[in-house]
Design an enzyme around this catalytic site. Structure first.
Site, PDB file in Angstrom:
ATOM      1  N   ILE B 140     -22.713 -65.077 -21.903  1.00 38.71           N
ATOM      2  CA  ILE B 140     -22.760 -66.404 -21.589  1.00 38.71           C
ATOM      3  C   ILE B 140     -23.314 -66.507 -20.117  1.00 38.71           C
ATOM      4  O   ILE B 140     -23.734 -67.383 -19.445  1.00 38.71           O
ATOM      5  CB  ILE B 140     -21.512 -67.252 -21.472  1.00 38.71           C
ATOM      6  N   ASP B 141     -22.946 -65.271 -19.203  1.00 40.53           N
ATOM      7  CA  ASP B 141     -23.185 -65.313 -17.792  1.00 40.53           C
ATOM      8  C   ASP B 141     -24.906 -65.325 -17.372  1.00 40.53           C
ATOM      9  O   ASP B 141     -25.145 -65.498 -16.299  1.00 40.53           O
ATOM     10  CB  ASP B 141     -22.556 -64.181 -17.367  1.00 40.53           C
ATOM     11  N   GLU B 248     -16.781 -70.302 -10.992  1.00 42.55           N
ATOM     12  CA  GLU B 248     -15.428 -69.796 -10.566  1.00 42.55           C
ATOM     13  C   GLU B 248     -15.338 -68.536  -9.732  1.00 42.55           C
ATOM     14  O   GLU B 248     -14.549 -68.249  -8.745  1.00 42.55           O
ATOM     15  CB  GLU B 248     -14.731 -69.394 -12.113  1.00 42.55           C
ATOM     16  N   ARG B 310     -17.409 -71.088 -24.105  1.00 42.74           N
ATOM     17  CA  ARG B 310     -18.081 -70.143 -24.838  1.00 42.74           C
ATOM     18  C   ARG B 310     -17.566 -70.296 -26.222  1.00 42.74           C
ATOM     19  O   ARG B 310     -17.972 -69.574 -26.888  1.00 42.74           O
ATOM     20  CB  ARG B 310     -17.935 -68.767 -24.199  1.00 42.74           C
TER      21      ARG B 310
END
Lengths: 423, 423
Positions: B140-141, B248, B310
């Site tokens: 997902i990054d 984050e 996610r």
């Protein structure tokens, strides 16, 4: 019966829902069908604040085509507020209503708003006002008396069902996963309860008991940290992971309410918008749970779902949206028929197939009262929901998602054991 | 070219995505089309852990009809892990591969997994193993080098777009609302950046600049608490509310990383599953922002979106799902063609209409490296995204939701001002 044409005012009050604007759209579009009785429809900009400060929006000025788009948008389109009318506010309320020839007041809100509506109604006569009030139920908390359920609840129930269905598969990806989810619900656990529907989303070769949520904690049940830890340990020992849901209201039962933030005018402390309860439970589990370390370290995580529960576009319940709209339309009909100074309700006619109609109840039956989850909806173990609850909630949520937990046969081992230093 | 029939092994590694099982399903279904070359397809139960401890799942034993259901389910269906192979693990890896006649290794993961895959590849010869490895991107990054984007990113981008589109309308419901949303993204701000697409969801009579997110903070930009407060104040002064998104990873830049939890074997500290960063920023704003108190108190809230980003079923990007599946299928094709010991990539052919194909790159170009958001995607102000970024991200997300912020004309006031004591 001669009827003087007058204006209408809509107030949205308290926490928004994903369908609160359906009710607004229902009122505005139905009001337009009574051009001889209802003049302009105004909206109070930010609830009671808008009424007191004479900040009114002219809703009749908006093109009709906008209403469908507004209806399916989350949030309070008029702006909301959490104000309680003070004694000194009441004369002003009637002054503003009078100045703008407002006779029809539609108050869309929860039990705090019902209290405000009741207060205005009670003082109308002494202020020589002929204002007529209808309260339209709206709350994700689903905690209003009399009505079978509240517009807004079906959508939040749909959201949390999706959240848990996916979250447990995410948690299941790792060994020793303990996943804590904190949902909304201060005095009543209806939202936490709704997450139980995620069990129905699971197509799996696994044992059906393995589907999440494995544990649900409601404010209705006395919370004990030791029992909580025992429950988590027992589920972990059985299936190697735990995906659980706690209502934020549990904070009230833990260590002298130390998680509370600011307090609103109705005396409600802020619980959402902070991760403190989740972090506390995380620490508690991490320090006390006994896990199989040969599989790796314990993995404890907490998510506090927060405001997305009531504002997530894309997962709105269609049943909820339709009912919220119908409540708005029915409100105008009752207002025109002179049945006022009451709250609209939803009456369930049958559950399968689901059928409901709108009704009315006295404001006093609703104001300041909270309908908690009744005992017949809570299983004896205190941390799961009965089938009766799931039958109640299912039709409000709409079509469930389906997820599949892979379970394949193990390949027979051909080698001896492996030993690895654990970091 | 004579080719010996051998078995295949699929490993899912690192954090799951909403579409990681699409890649798995792509591999399994494509492998079944080569019955003369590929024998059984195994899955490692919990990543490298399953390989080391010989916990293998027989994926060929599953009925074909299950794969579609598994493909659209979030989470790592095989189980994942965050293990890095130790030197002492390597002999065991090749022993297990040999014992089960595994020649085709499909490693589905991010940059840490690419490092693990590279390590296994580098040691194959010295252990006399003819294993062939393909790394399939999954994160997902979106922070893998070479590939245009990573399977998994489109879906999380879709989720955060929905979240912000709804959240800003929720925040807009109240006066003086400052809403902080903490999203995933440790070293790269791709997810935070994707939330900018929420601006495109807004049908409104408002100024387009008023659509959220109003501020986006990426790990790529140096974070200063004072500049953050100045930014928030400026937006508040202009439109009376702020809905912002922070990655984050910013925790790394604040006060000596005091928000970090445990650290995994790759040295990555835990950032998700805790509300600490959000709570900290909340306190910072509450203590420092200057607001118009005649409208009521400041209302500062933080949500940390956590793992739902996610794992949320129901909001998966169809483009993402399709590409993840195609990556799996293409992997098998390349493996059969002998193009191995590389990573699958996605090559964008054109953006409008969107077209892409799969490609290959060397593992060394990917392992241990992080592709951060490039300067041309970050606007000069440091807290918003360029149009170029939005053009890049839009086709990966699929159809956007549409929400409408009501803006109606004010009704002319007829009374004097109202004064009310503020509690």
């Amino acid at each position: 019966m001669p009827f003087q044409k007058a204006n209408a005012l809509v107030i949205q009050s308290g926490g928004p829902t994903a369908v609160i604007n359906q009710t607004l759209a229902g009122i505005v579009t139905a009001a337009a069908e009574h051009p001889n009785r209802i003049g302009q429809v105004f909206g109070a900009h930010h609830g009671l604040h808008g009424l007191l400060y004479e900040n009114l929006l002219d809703l009749s000025s908006l093109p009709t085509r906008n209403w469908q788009a507004i209806a399916h948008s989350p949030g309070a389109a008029l702006g909301s507020a959490r104000l309680k009318p003070l004694k000194t506010d009441l004369s002003r309320v009637f002054e503003v209503l009078e100045a703008h020839s407002i006779k029809y007041l539609f108050y869309v809100g929860g039990n705090d708003s019902a209290e405000a509506a009741q207060l205005i109604r009670e003082h109308a006569e002494s202020f020589k006002s002929d204002v007529r009030i209808l309260h339209m139920p709206k709350t994700i908390d689903n905690d209003l008396m009399v009505t079978d359920h509240c517009p807004g609840y079906g959508s939040v129930a749909r959201v949390v069902t999706h959240l848990v269905a996916g979250d447990d598969l995410d948690n299941r990806s790792f060994y020793n996963g303990i996943k804590i989810n904190v949902c909304m619900g201060r005095h009543a656990g209806w939202i936490a309860a709704a997450s139980s529907l995620a069990k129905l989303c699971r197509e799996s070769d696994e044992n059906p008991d393995d589907a999440a949520p494995h544990l649900i904690y409601l404010p209705e049940t006395k919370f004990s940290e030791q029992r909580f830890l025992d429950d988590v340990q027992r589920v972990y020992d059985r299936i190697g992971r735990v995906t659980l849901v706690v209502a934020e209201g549990l904070a009230d039962q833990i260590q002298n309410k130390r998680f509370e933030g600011e307090v609103d005018e109705f005396g409600n402390p802020q619980l959402s918008g902070s991760g403190k309860l989740g972090d506390h439970l995380c620490d508690l589990v991490a320090k006390n749970l006994s896990v199989d370390h040969s599989l790796g370290k314990i993995r404890v995580r907490a998510d506090t779902w927060g405001y997305l529960q009531r504002s997530l576009t894309g997962l709105i319940s269609q049943v909820d949206a339709r009912e919220a709209y119908q409540v708005g339309r029915a409100g105008v009909r009752h207002m025109m028929e002179g049945e006022t100074d009451q709250m609209l309700t939803i009456r369930r006619l049958q559950t399968d197939p689901y059928q409901a109609e709108t009704g009315l109840c006295d404001l006093a039956e609703v104001a300041q009262k909270t309908k908690v989850v009744p005992p017949e909806f809570i299983a004896e173990d205190g941390h799961s929901m009965t089938e009766k609850f799931m039958e109640y909630a299912l039709p409000l949520v709409g079509e469930l998602p389906h997820v599949h937990a892979l379970k394949a046969e193990r390949v027979a081992k051909r080698l001896g054991e492996h030993f690895r230093p654990h970091s």
